[in-house]
Motif scaffolding. Structure first.
Motif, mmCIF file in Angstrom:
data_model
loop_
_atom_site.group_PDB
_atom_site.id
_atom_site.type_symbol
_atom_site.label_atom_id
_atom_site.label_comp_id
_atom_site.label_asym_id
_atom_site.label_seq_id
_atom_site.Cartn_x
_atom_site.Cartn_y
_atom_site.Cartn_z
ATOM 1 N N SER A 5 0.779 -1.202 -0.092
ATOM 2 C CA SER A 5 0.024 -0.195 -0.025
ATOM 3 C C SER A 5 0.875 1.257 0.044
ATOM 4 O O SER A 5 0.660 2.392 -0.649
ATOM 5 C CB SER A 5 -0.965 0.053 1.346
ATOM 6 N N LEU A 8 2.421 1.791 -3.459
ATOM 7 C CA LEU A 8 1.242 2.304 -4.389
ATOM 8 C C LEU A 8 0.864 3.933 -3.906
ATOM 9 O O LEU A 8 0.903 4.643 -4.924
ATOM 10 C CB LEU A 8 0.024 1.419 -4.290
ATOM 11 N N VAL A 9 0.830 4.069 -2.843
ATOM 12 C CA VAL A 9 0.592 5.396 -2.527
ATOM 13 C C VAL A 9 1.790 6.510 -3.021
ATOM 14 O O VAL A 9 1.623 7.550 -3.531
ATOM 15 C CB VAL A 9 0.387 5.639 -0.847
ATOM 16 N N GLY A 12 1.550 6.895 -6.627
ATOM 17 C CA GLY A 12 0.193 7.907 -6.829
ATOM 18 C C GLY A 12 0.790 9.356 -6.366
ATOM 19 O O GLY A 12 0.378 10.344 -7.124
ATOM 20 N N VAL A 46 -4.552 2.295 -6.710
ATOM 21 C CA VAL A 46 -3.869 3.354 -5.867
ATOM 22 C C VAL A 46 -4.668 3.991 -4.780
ATOM 23 O O VAL A 46 -4.502 4.351 -3.582
ATOM 24 C CB VAL A 46 -3.092 4.191 -6.786
#
Length: 67
Positions: A5, A8-9, A12, A46
């Motif tokens: 996570s 992915l952040v 983003g 995302v």
């Protein structure tokens, strides 16, 4: 799950940085435009990762108060 996570952040955040500075959407460009199905799936994943990372804010508070 948390590390994925966070990765992915970060992806983003880099994409938003590129949009803010250069009006360039890396995810959209890579996967055929913002409206393409693959880009929309990636944006959704995302976003879900960002929601998951909200829990990190509260996990840190519990760890600090336990000491």
């Amino acid at each position: 799950m948390t590390k994925i996570s966070l990765i992915l952040v970060i992806i983003g955040a880099i994409n938003w940085l590129l949009i803010g500075l250069f009006r360039f959407d890396l995810v959209g460009w890579t996967f055929g435009g913002q409206a393409s199905l693959i880009a929309r799936i990636i944006f959704t994943i995302v976003g879900l990762a960002g929601l998951w990372c909200i829990s990190l804010l509260f996990n840190g508070r519990r760890a600090q108060t336990a000491d």
